[in-house]
Motif scaffolding. Structure first.
Motif, PDB file in Angstrom:
ATOM      1  N   ASP A 159       0.837  -1.255  -0.076  1.00  0.00           N
ATOM      2  CA  ASP A 159       0.212  -0.134  -0.013  1.00  0.00           C
ATOM      3  C   ASP A 159       0.819   1.137   0.096  1.00  0.00           C
ATOM      4  N   GLN A 216       5.323   5.584 -14.677  1.00  0.00           N
ATOM      5  CA  GLN A 216       5.360   4.913 -13.362  1.00  0.00           C
ATOM      6  C   GLN A 216       4.908   3.575 -13.475  1.00  0.00           C
ATOM      7  N   LYS A 217       5.328   2.787 -14.234  1.00  0.00           N
ATOM      8  CA  LYS A 217       4.787   1.513 -14.695  1.00  0.00           C
ATOM      9  C   LYS A 217       5.574   0.548 -13.740  1.00  0.00           C
ATOM     10  N   VAL A 228       2.190   1.788  -3.474  1.00  0.00           N
ATOM     11  CA  VAL A 228       1.231   2.540  -4.338  1.00  0.00           C
ATOM     12  C   VAL A 228       1.028   3.705  -3.979  1.00  0.00           C
ATOM     13  N   LYS A 229       1.047   4.147  -2.913  1.00  0.00           N
ATOM     14  CA  LYS A 229       0.726   5.607  -2.573  1.00  0.00           C
ATOM     15  C   LYS A 229       1.863   6.518  -3.278  1.00  0.00           C
ATOM     16  N   TRP A 230       3.000   5.924  -3.004  1.00  0.00           N
ATOM     17  CA  TRP A 230       4.444   6.551  -3.608  1.00  0.00           C
ATOM     18  C   TRP A 230       4.301   6.554  -5.205  1.00  0.00           C
ATOM     19  N   VAL A 231       3.884   5.759  -5.871  1.00  0.00           N
ATOM     20  CA  VAL A 231       3.498   5.790  -7.339  1.00  0.00           C
ATOM     21  C   VAL A 231       2.568   6.670  -7.605  1.00  0.00           C
ATOM     22  N   ASN A 232       1.507   6.711  -6.957  1.00  0.00           N
ATOM     23  CA  ASN A 232       0.461   7.830  -7.318  1.00  0.00           C
ATOM     24  C   ASN A 232       0.761   9.268  -7.147  1.00  0.00           C
ATOM     25  N   ASP A 233       1.499   9.335  -5.838  1.00  0.00           N
ATOM     26  CA  ASP A 233       2.026  10.764  -5.509  1.00  0.00           C
ATOM     27  C   ASP A 233       3.067  11.100  -6.746  1.00  0.00           C
ATOM     28  N   THR A 234       4.010  10.147  -6.986  1.00  0.00           N
ATOM     29  CA  THR A 234       5.071  10.582  -8.113  1.00  0.00           C
ATOM     30  C   THR A 234       4.460  10.764  -9.481  1.00  0.00           C
ATOM     31  N   ILE A 235       3.298  10.417  -9.699  1.00  0.00           N
ATOM     32  CA  ILE A 235       2.741  10.445 -11.034  1.00  0.00           C
ATOM     33  C   ILE A 235       2.042  11.906 -11.083  1.00  0.00           C
ATOM     34  N   ALA A 236       1.618  12.485 -10.167  1.00  0.00           N
ATOM     35  CA  ALA A 236       0.910  13.646 -10.045  1.00  0.00           C
ATOM     36  C   ALA A 236       2.018  14.707  -9.931  1.00  0.00           C
TER      37      ALA A 236
END
Length: 66
Positions: free
Chosen positions: A13, A48-49, A16-24
């Motif tokens: 989890d 960010q795959k 996943v949060k880090w990926v979502n933050d990084t994409i933004a």
């Protein structure tokens, strides 16, 4: 080299949060690369795959390009 046919790696989890933050939040360099070069390509380019235990910045599946 990562075997793309290997069993998928499960992200935590926190990952996943880090990926979502990084994409933004793209850096100015990523922004320039994405909007001037990668986004207009006729290929689908992923940002960010997760691949195996890695999270790559850009990925083109049809070309197996990371």
């Amino acid at each position: 080299m990562v075997d793309l046919r290997a069993k998928p790696y499960c992200l935590s989890d926190e990952d996943v949060k880090w990926v979502n933050d990084t994409i933004a939040e793209m850096t100015p360099e990523e922004n320039k690369l994405w909007y001037r070069f990668l986004k207009p390509l006729p290929e689908t380019v992923y940002r960010q795959k997760p691949i195996g235990e890695y999270i790559v910045d850009f990925y083109v599946a049809s070309r197996k390009l990371v």
